[in-house]
Scaffold this motif. Structure first.
Motif, PDB file in Angstrom:
ATOM      1  N   LYS A   1     -25.084  13.006 -30.920  1.00 45.54           N
ATOM      2  CA  LYS A   1     -24.115  13.949 -31.494  1.00 45.54           C
ATOM      3  C   LYS A   1     -22.994  14.223 -30.503  1.00 45.54           C
ATOM      4  N   GLU A   2     -23.367  14.445 -29.239  1.00 46.76           N
ATOM      5  CA  GLU A   2     -22.372  14.700 -28.200  1.00 46.76           C
ATOM      6  C   GLU A   2     -21.590  13.433 -27.868  1.00 46.76           C
ATOM      7  N   ILE A   3     -22.284  12.299 -27.861  1.00 47.31           N
ATOM      8  CA  ILE A   3     -21.640  11.026 -27.536  1.00 47.31           C
ATOM      9  C   ILE A   3     -20.616  10.653 -28.600  1.00 47.31           C
ATOM     10  N   ARG A   4     -20.961  10.843 -29.860  1.00 51.19           N
ATOM     11  CA  ARG A   4     -20.019  10.504 -30.940  1.00 51.19           C
ATOM     12  C   ARG A   4     -18.782  11.385 -30.880  1.00 51.19           C
ATOM     13  N   LYS A   5     -18.959  12.619 -30.517  1.00 52.31           N
ATOM     14  CA  LYS A   5     -17.831  13.548 -30.443  1.00 52.31           C
ATOM     15  C   LYS A   5     -16.923  13.242 -29.256  1.00 52.31           C
ATOM     16  N   ASN A   6     -17.515  12.922 -28.110  1.00 49.73           N
ATOM     17  CA  ASN A   6     -16.746  12.844 -26.870  1.00 49.73           C
ATOM     18  C   ASN A   6     -16.382  11.438 -26.407  1.00 49.73           C
ATOM     19  N   LEU A   7     -17.022  10.409 -26.991  1.00 47.95           N
ATOM     20  CA  LEU A   7     -16.729   9.045 -26.572  1.00 47.95           C
ATOM     21  C   LEU A   7     -16.369   8.149 -27.757  1.00 47.95           C
ATOM     22  N   LEU A   8     -17.219   8.129 -28.759  1.00 48.49           N
ATOM     23  CA  LEU A   8     -17.014   7.195 -29.863  1.00 48.49           C
ATOM     24  C   LEU A   8     -15.832   7.570 -30.744  1.00 48.49           C
ATOM     25  N   ALA A   9     -15.479   8.841 -30.762  1.00 52.03           N
ATOM     26  CA  ALA A   9     -14.316   9.255 -31.554  1.00 52.03           C
ATOM     27  C   ALA A   9     -13.056   8.568 -31.058  1.00 52.03           C
ATOM     28  N   SER A  10     -12.986   8.301 -29.759  1.00 55.74           N
ATOM     29  CA  SER A  10     -11.822   7.633 -29.172  1.00 55.74           C
ATOM     30  C   SER A  10     -12.022   6.130 -29.036  1.00 55.74           C
ATOM     31  N   HIS A  11     -13.268   5.673 -29.177  1.00 55.72           N
ATOM     32  CA  HIS A  11     -13.581   4.253 -28.994  1.00 55.72           C
ATOM     33  C   HIS A  11     -14.521   3.784 -30.094  1.00 55.72           C
TER      34      HIS A  11
END
Length: 267
Positions: A223-233
């Protein structure tokens, strides 16, 4: 120890990385006692690591053992007929049970007061501020078993015995024409972590034509990874929550590289 084929229990009831760093000690014991049987007492969730290691003969479930009633716990340990137990991770309950089961040789650091009650061999050393690696310090506990030398860091590289790696079920996920790199940003609080600016900067630096990026972690971490990394990549393949430990071991072994904090998957 006089016996050439002793039954040895290695007790390490903590986490994945710590268990991995204990495997070279198990290999050294097998080298010292060629007919030894190495039993590893650990939590159920780390069992896939131990199943993958050629140094381990048998797994003892700490989860199962601690669920038994008091007398049943002692009987279980006594029926193993162990010659020695090494408390690599100090656990007062395990130390008490080994004492009550009358395991002949009970080894634990002298820096735990309860070991003076329950152990009969008490190597004295400190891990804090030691120049030695954690995997090297574990060898200090084997001195009562006749192991006096500590391997170098170079020697440790090939001492883990992880030769029984499970196969990767779906190899099509990898790109044979690129460098398959796993990003594992989180550590469940067990280590210092990069902030998200650093992870995003790393992802920006890696050319998409040369690297295929994956991100791993628990579903909750996802959940945190999708918000902070995958949203931009969005080109990074999201594998958070997709693997159990056996599958993650197989995936890491099949990939080309891994970037992570000092946590279980990196070990």
């Amino acid at each position: 120890m006089d016996k050439s084929s002793p039954v040895l229990i290695i007790s390490r009831t903590d986490n994945i990385g710590d268990v991995v760093l204990t495997l070279p000690l198990c290999g050294a014991l097998l080298k010292k006692y060629h007919g030894a049987k190495i039993l590893f007492l650990a939590k159920d969730y780390v069992r896939p690591i131990l199943d993958a290691c050629e140094h381990i003969n048998s797994f003892i479930s700490w989860d199962n053992l601690k669920s038994l009633k008091g007398n049943e716990q002692v009987d279980f340990l006594r029926d193993i007929h162990a010659d020695a137990i090494i408390h690599v991770f100090p656990n007062p309950e395990v130390a008490r049970l080994a004492y009550k089961a009358k395991i002949p040789l009970r080894i634990g650091t002298s820096h735990r007061a309860y070991h003076w009650l329950y152990c009969n061999k008490l190597p004295s050393f400190t891990r804090k501020n030691s120049p030695l690696h954690e995997a090297q310090l574990n060898f200090k506990l084997a001195a009562p078993l006749g192991i006096s030398s500590i391997p170098s860091l170079d020697e440790l590289k090939t001492a883990y015995g992880l030769t029984r790696i499970p196969p990767l079920n779906d190899k099509s996920i990898l790109d044979s024409g690129k460098f398959n790199l796993i990003l594992h940003p989180k550590s469940r609080g067990s280590a210092r972590e990069w902030d998200w600016d650093n992870w995003n900067h790393l992802a920006n630096l890696l050319p998409a034509g040369q690297f295929k990026l994956f991100v791993t972690g628990t579903e909750e971490e996802g959940k945190e990874i999708r918000k902070n990394l995958l949203a931009s990549h969005p080109g990074i393949t999201d594998l958070t929550g997709k693997f159990n430990l056996s599958e993650l071991i197989a995936f890491i072994a099949s990939a080309d590289g891994l970037v992570a904090a000092s946590t279980g998957p990196l070990h």
